[in-house]
Design an enzyme around this catalytic site. Structure first.
Site: not given
Ligand code: A2P
Length: 343
Positions: A129, A159, A245
């Protein structure tokens, strides 16, 4: 228009749910949405792509008569089932790290190296990610100035550790605020309190002091950009943010850099938006980039630590561009490029 039979492995999880949302939102041509999870969820009913679907336990039989399976159920499940899916002529798009560094597995961010899909052999990997979000900002600058090395510090939302990471943060915040102590969990998601704290450690430590998560940024970047000797140093930090993020990046380039050209390169790149007006206090923040397809870039400035350096701040929804969205985009790109096996 041809429609496709899609399996979602991990359909009940944080990323799986977003895959369902995005297939609907982006009007992906779905003939069948097969929701797969563990035996714990078998029988649960979930609304997906216009129908109420019953979640099935994932077994070797689950991959018959599917065109694509998007896996978001961790490395061990991918390792168990991906090869079976491939043998059933079902193309696998995997969110885990199981196959990312395998030579025959393309590691793809469609806006950057979508052409790598043309040589896929049935398994395609989605990047980590933070790597995906960082590269969306770095790639246009690399194209313009030639990336030499970079340092990244990540601020990763809870998350990213799955749906249970969110619950753990919520429970801890509630118990701090009400003063009610809750029973300590025997198997917590985070090894330290995450409410009103941050944890400079994601995934296991290696012998050199870096974590596996930090290594992913280094190795995956080299593979996606095709720059095997690129120097990358990264520190990954878990922060008490629900979603999206953030990454602080300091990058050095081969050619002389300037901010106007860097702004132009970023503004012209599909998939990001420059959100950078310091005087108006405008810079990307997780709160503004949750459930957003674009990643935001701001705080763009010359980096005083290098002669050809730029410093920047980027934020992206890791459940979307860092996982579900990128996976759905890969599926779309397979169809656009006519390189889905069953076409
Ligand atoms: P389940 O809900 O049945 O446990 P998250 O990343 O949010 O924790 O979600 C993990 C996802 O992976 C969930 O959908 C979970 O399903 C799924 N999963 C966990 N173990 C298995 C398994 N053995 N086979 C298939 N899916 C699994």
């Amino acid at each position: 228009m041809k429609k496709y039979r899609i399996g979602i492995v991990g359909a009940t999880g944080a990323v799986g749910q977003e895959i369902i949302n995005l297939l609907e939102k982006r009007e992906f041509p779905v003939a069948e949405a097969r929701l797969l999870a563990s035996s714990r969820s078998a029988g649960r009913e979930i609304q997906a792509c216009g129908n109420l679907e019953v979640v099935q336990e994932t077994t070797p039989e689950s991959f018959k008569n599917l065109d694509i399976a998007i896996f978001s159920a961790g490395s061990s499940n991918t390792q168990e089932f991906a090869e079976i899916a491939r043998r059933n002529d079902c193309v696998v798009i995997d969110n885990s790290s199981a196959f990312r560094m395998e030579k025959d597995v393309p590691l793809v961010i469609p806006e950057i190296n979508g052409d790598a899909l043309e040589s896929h052999k049935g398994i395609i990997a989605n990047p980590n990610c933070s790597t995906a979000v960082a590269l969306m900002a770095l790639f246009p600058l690399h194209k313009r100035f030639g990336l030499k090395r970079f340092f990244a510090s990540t601020y990763q939302a809870v998350s990213g550790a799955g749906a249970e990471g969110v619950t753990e943060l919520e429970d801890q915040v509630k118990s701090k605020i009400t003063g009610q102590t809750t029973e300590a969990k025997s198997d917590p998601v985070f090894q330290h309190p995450i409410a009103f704290n941050l944890i400079p450690h994601i995934d296991d430590f290696r012998e050199d002091g870096y974590t596996k998560e930090e290594l992913k940024m280094r190795n995956e970047t080299k593979k996606i950009l095709g720059l095997p000797s690129l120097q990358v140093s990264c520190t990954c930090v878990r922060v008490p943010v629900y979603r999206a993020h953030s990454i602080s990046i300091n990058a050095e380039f081969d050619s002389p850099v300037n901010v106007p050209d860097a702004r132009t390169a970023l503004e012209n790149f599909n998939g990001i938006e420059l959100w950078d007006l310091p005087n108006a206090l405008r810079y990307p923040m997780p709160i503004n980039y949750s459930e957003k397809e674009l990643c935001g870039v701001g705080r763009l400035r010359l980096d005083h630590g290098f002669s050809n350096g730029l410093a920047l701040w980027t934020v992206g929804d890791q459940l979307w561009k860092g996982a579900a969205l990128n996976a759905v985009q890969i599926a779309e790109e397979l169809i656009n490029r006519k390189c889905l096996k069953n076409l």
